[in-house]
Scaffold this active site. Sequence first.
Site, PDB file in Angstrom:
ATOM      1  CG  ASN A   1       8.683   6.754  -5.801  1.00  0.00           C
ATOM      2  OD1 ASN A   1       8.214   7.441  -6.695  1.00  0.00           O
ATOM      3  ND2 ASN A   1       9.636   7.172  -4.984  1.00  0.00           N
TER       4      ASN A   1
ATOM      5  CD  GLU B   1       8.928   8.330  -0.310  1.00  0.00           C
ATOM      6  OE1 GLU B   1       9.997   8.238  -0.921  1.00  0.00           O
ATOM      7  OE2 GLU B   1       8.642   9.308   0.417  1.00  0.00           O
ATOM      8  CG  ASN B   2       2.416   4.284   4.750  1.00  0.00           C
ATOM      9  OD1 ASN B   2       2.628   4.136   5.947  1.00  0.00           O
ATOM     10  ND2 ASN B   2       1.211   4.422   4.260  1.00  0.00           N
TER      11      ASN B   2
ATOM     12  CB  CYS C   1      10.051   0.353  -5.993  1.00  0.00           C
ATOM     13  SG  CYS C   1      11.202   0.123  -4.635  1.00  0.00           S
TER      14      CYS C   1
ATOM     15  CD  GLU D   1      11.893   0.337 -10.092  1.00  0.00           C
ATOM     16  OE1 GLU D   1      11.172   0.852  -9.199  1.00  0.00           O
ATOM     17  OE2 GLU D   1      13.137   0.410 -10.072  1.00  0.00           O
TER      18      GLU D   1
ATOM     19  CB  CYS E   1      12.474  -3.540  -8.251  1.00  0.00           C
ATOM     20  SG  CYS E   1      11.311  -2.487  -7.353  1.00  0.00           S
TER      21      CYS E   1
HETATM   22 ZN   LIG Z   1      12.588  -1.228  -6.007  1.00  0.00          ZN
END
Ligand SMILES: [Zn+2]
Length: 155
Positions: free
Chosen positions: A61, A63-64, A72, A74, A114
């Site tokens: 994953n 993030e921002n 994510c 996946e 996802c």
């Molecule tokens: Zn996800």
Amino acid sequence: MTTRNITIAVEQCDIADCSHAERVLIRRAQEAGKRAYTPYSHFNVGAAALLANGEIVIGCNQENAAFPSGLCAERVALFAAGVAFPDVPVKAIAIAAQDAQGFCEQPVYPCGACRQVMLETEHRSGIPLKVIMAGATTVEIVQSSKDLLPLQFEM
Ligand SMILES: [Zn+2]
């Protein structure tokens, strides 16, 4: 009005009882999670996708500060596989999560977005996409991403 019940089969076992290929995929997902960029949640997720040609493509994953801009694990893995091997089916994906205390005891489940991407990945290839959701010592497996998204949206 009638009621239609929907049943899915989720296999549960200890990771030690998984096949060698499944354990390798879980380990790669766990390793990928260590590379996650999670300054906000501190919840690291790793994913490892096994392709029909034997390649394993990992994701974690990202993030921002502009929250919707992150992605994510996946989808990072599946989209990376789509770039590197656009015509190769994805046979399985393993998912594992960890926080500051270590690998999460309970298996981690993919979010709705996802699940939708997994489903389309499966539709593209025409073969089932097994989803392996790993906890620290136990694992839950569905043999097709369709099982995680009943009443799915399709075009
Ligand atoms: Zn996800």
